[in-house]
Design a protein around this motif. Structure first.
Motif, PDB file in Angstrom:
ATOM      1  N   ASN A 347     -11.281  -2.270   3.244  1.00 17.16           N
ATOM      2  CA  ASN A 347     -10.175  -1.681   2.489  1.00 17.16           C
ATOM      3  C   ASN A 347      -9.359  -0.773   3.402  1.00 17.16           C
ATOM      4  O   ASN A 347      -9.747  -0.490   4.535  1.00 17.16           O
ATOM      5  N   ARG A 364      -2.100  -3.135   3.675  1.00 17.63           N
ATOM      6  CA  ARG A 364      -1.935  -4.590   3.578  1.00 17.63           C
ATOM      7  C   ARG A 364      -3.079  -5.336   4.265  1.00 17.63           C
ATOM      8  O   ARG A 364      -3.719  -4.837   5.179  1.00 17.63           O
ATOM      9  N   ASP A 369     -10.435  -4.947  -0.818  1.00 15.81           N
ATOM     10  CA  ASP A 369      -9.609  -4.232  -1.798  1.00 15.81           C
ATOM     11  C   ASP A 369      -8.685  -3.256  -1.089  1.00 15.81           C
ATOM     12  O   ASP A 369      -8.673  -3.175   0.141  1.00 15.81           O
ATOM     13  N   ILE A 370      -7.936  -2.499  -1.900  1.00 14.72           N
ATOM     14  CA  ILE A 370      -6.948  -1.574  -1.348  1.00 14.72           C
ATOM     15  C   ILE A 370      -7.593  -0.262  -0.927  1.00 14.72           C
ATOM     16  O   ILE A 370      -7.434   0.208   0.192  1.00 14.72           O
ATOM     17  N   ARG A 387      -1.161  -8.221  -0.276  1.00 13.41           N
ATOM     18  CA  ARG A 387      -2.075  -9.269   0.202  1.00 13.41           C
ATOM     19  C   ARG A 387      -3.501  -8.771   0.461  1.00 13.41           C
ATOM     20  O   ARG A 387      -4.205  -9.275   1.330  1.00 13.41           O
ATOM     21  N   ASN A 388      -3.938  -7.775  -0.244  1.00 14.22           N
ATOM     22  CA  ASN A 388      -5.302  -7.295  -0.081  1.00 14.22           C
ATOM     23  C   ASN A 388      -6.263  -8.154  -0.900  1.00 14.22           C
ATOM     24  O   ASN A 388      -5.870  -8.862  -1.827  1.00 14.22           O
ATOM     25  N   ALA A 397      -8.903  -3.922  -7.356  1.00  8.60           N
ATOM     26  CA  ALA A 397      -8.117  -3.637  -6.154  1.00  8.60           C
ATOM     27  C   ALA A 397      -8.230  -2.165  -5.775  1.00  8.60           C
ATOM     28  O   ALA A 397      -8.225  -1.806  -4.598  1.00  8.60           O
ATOM     29  N   ASN A 418      -1.968  -9.237  -4.264  1.00 13.91           N
ATOM     30  CA  ASN A 418      -3.346  -8.792  -4.105  1.00 13.91           C
ATOM     31  C   ASN A 418      -4.239  -9.714  -4.939  1.00 13.91           C
ATOM     32  O   ASN A 418      -3.923 -10.065  -6.068  1.00 13.91           O
ATOM     33  N   ASN A 440      -0.152 -10.799  -8.444  1.00 12.74           N
ATOM     34  CA  ASN A 440      -1.498 -10.287  -8.205  1.00 12.74           C
ATOM     35  C   ASN A 440      -2.526 -11.094  -8.990  1.00 12.74           C
ATOM     36  O   ASN A 440      -2.207 -11.787  -9.959  1.00 12.74           O
TER      37      ASN A 440
END
Length: 454
Positions: A347, A364, A369-370, A387-388, A397, A418, A440
């Protein structure tokens, strides 16, 4: 008196024999010449060379034999062996009083031209054809071959000079036409070169103006940094390489404004501990890169008021499995300003007991995940999350700890492409204010097409 008559008869006899031998030699040379020409026409160059050389041996003044053997050597790919023959022939026939027919001389010069056309020894060719013209100033072939050499060298001034001299000596109209053609072409070339010169001068002037503006901008930025650092009680340090940056981190310096100057900074992973009031400012997309997939790019531990500005942070090998994330913040307070945080880490940010603020920052291409935040507060404003979860998307996310008094606010942010099943975990204390969602894994698009991401 009788003895005198006998001596006279002997002398006449010897003369008759010598003349007969000479006539026989010429006849044999002519036969070898004819044989060589036939072999040359048939493409039997080896036998042609033997015949022509025999003709030269029998009759050294037979210029057609030299022409033939030079041609045969060139056509058979043995042009190196023709060099000595050419030099010998030029010595043999290079005098103005040598008895050679105009037609035969012309064919001889053309054969030499073919030789230089293959060897491309243009310096030697110029010297040779100068000798040819000196021997016969009215040799059209000599001028033509010399002009051809200068054309290949793109020396158009010499083409014009030789063409004019050729016309003067031979009155051949083609030389005059060629001189006129290249005079016009040279004029156009000179005009184009002048245009290119002016364009290059203009480009140089523009480059100098840009460099001046860049230098002025750089100086202005430095002045602004110095002013801001003074206001924040920081010492400005300009860092040129990774070694210098690591040394500052190892010394745990506080109250410093670190400026990274237009280069990549890479190691196994950077770590900053027990320091406060530190700014790290990148220039023109300065990158901090971890070469180890098993380490965070930057770990902050027990740090206060750390600001990362205009930095690109990520792992060196994108799309591979990275057990660690990009940023790890433990009991720290950190600000991200205009940063680009990219995978292949699990992440972008992993925070525990931290206060994190991000403005105009991108996270990105992280594998799972983010971010994962447990304890503390996070505020993201005008940020992009793209695009995670591309490889092993976790369920959420964004994961916000629910039992650690954790709050999160996302304002004017973009969430696009995502791959996670949910945006955020249930029960999280989270606010989304005027955010955009598109493409997403959890759906819920609120725009009809992909947003334009700065």
């Amino acid at each position: 008196m009788k003895k005198l008559r006998i001596l006279l008869f002997l002398m006449i006899g010897v003369t008759i024999i010598l003349v007969a031998c000479k006539d026989n030699s010429k006849q044999q040379a002519a036969q070898q010449l004819e044989l060589g020409q036939r072999y040359l026409t048939e493409g039997n160059y080896g036998k042609a060379i033997v015949a022509f050389n025999k003709a030269i041996e029998l009759e050294p003044n037979e210029i057609q034999a030299y022409t033939g053997v030079i041609t045969a050597y060139v056509k058979s790919g043995r042009e190196g062996e023709a060099t000595a023959i050419i030099e010998k022939s030029l010595e043999q026939f290079g005098q103005a009083d040598s008895q050679v027919g105009e037609s035969e001389w012309g064919e001889f010069v053309k054969a030499i031209g073919q030789y230089y056309g293959v060897t491309k020894d243009y310096e030697a060719a110029i010297e040779t054809f100068d000798r040819v013209i000196k021997r016969n100033p009215k040799s059209k072939e000599g001028y033509s071959e010399l002009i051809d050499v200068y054309e290949k060298l793109e020396d158009y001034e010499k083409v014009i000079e030789v063409s004019e001299e050729g016309y003067k000596q031979t009155q051949e109209g083609g030389f005059q036409e060629k001189a006129e053609k290249y005079r016009e072409e040279l004029k156009q070339i000179q005009e184009q070169e002048e245009i290119k010169k002016l364009e290059e001068e203009q480009r140089q002037k523009e480059r100098e103006e840009i460099e001046k503006l860049e230098e002025e901008q750089k100086q202005k930025e430095r002045e602004e940094i110095e002013k801001l650092a003074t206001e924040q009680g920081q010492e400005v340090i300009y860092v040129k390489n990774t070694k210098e940056l690591l040394q500052i981190f190892e010394e745990c310096k506080s109250n410093v404004y670190i400026v990274l100057e237009r280069k990549d900074y890479g190691t196994y992973g950077f770590s900053l501990q027990n320091c406060e009031n530190v700014t790290i400012h990148g220039t023109d997309g300065t990158r901090m890169i971890a070469s180890s997939e098993n380490k965070y790019v930057l770990t902050l531990q027990n740090c206060k008021n750390i600001t990362l500005k205009k930095l690109v942070l990520g792992h060196r090998v994108l799309l591979n499995e990275c057990p660690a994330g990009v940023i790890s913040s433990l009991d720290s307070k950190v600000n991200f300003l205009e940063c680009d945080i990219f995978g292949c880490g699990i992440n972008g940010i992993s925070g525990v007991g931290s206060i994190i603020t991000a403005i105009d920052t991108t996270i990105r291409d992280c594998a799972e995940d983010i971010m994962s935040i447990s304890g503390g507060d996070v505020i993201f404003q005008d940020c992009n999350f793209l695009r995670n979860g591309y490889r092993w998307p976790s369920e959420n996310a964004i994961w916000i700890g629910t039992g650690y008094e954790t709050t999160a606010v996302f304002s004017n942010c973009i969430f696009s492409e995502n791959k996670n099943q949910n945006c955020i975990n249930d029960g999280a204390d989270c606010t989304f204010d005027n955010c955009t969602f598109f493409g997403n894994g959890w759906g819920g698009d609120n725009v009809s097409s992909a947003p334009e991401v700065p």
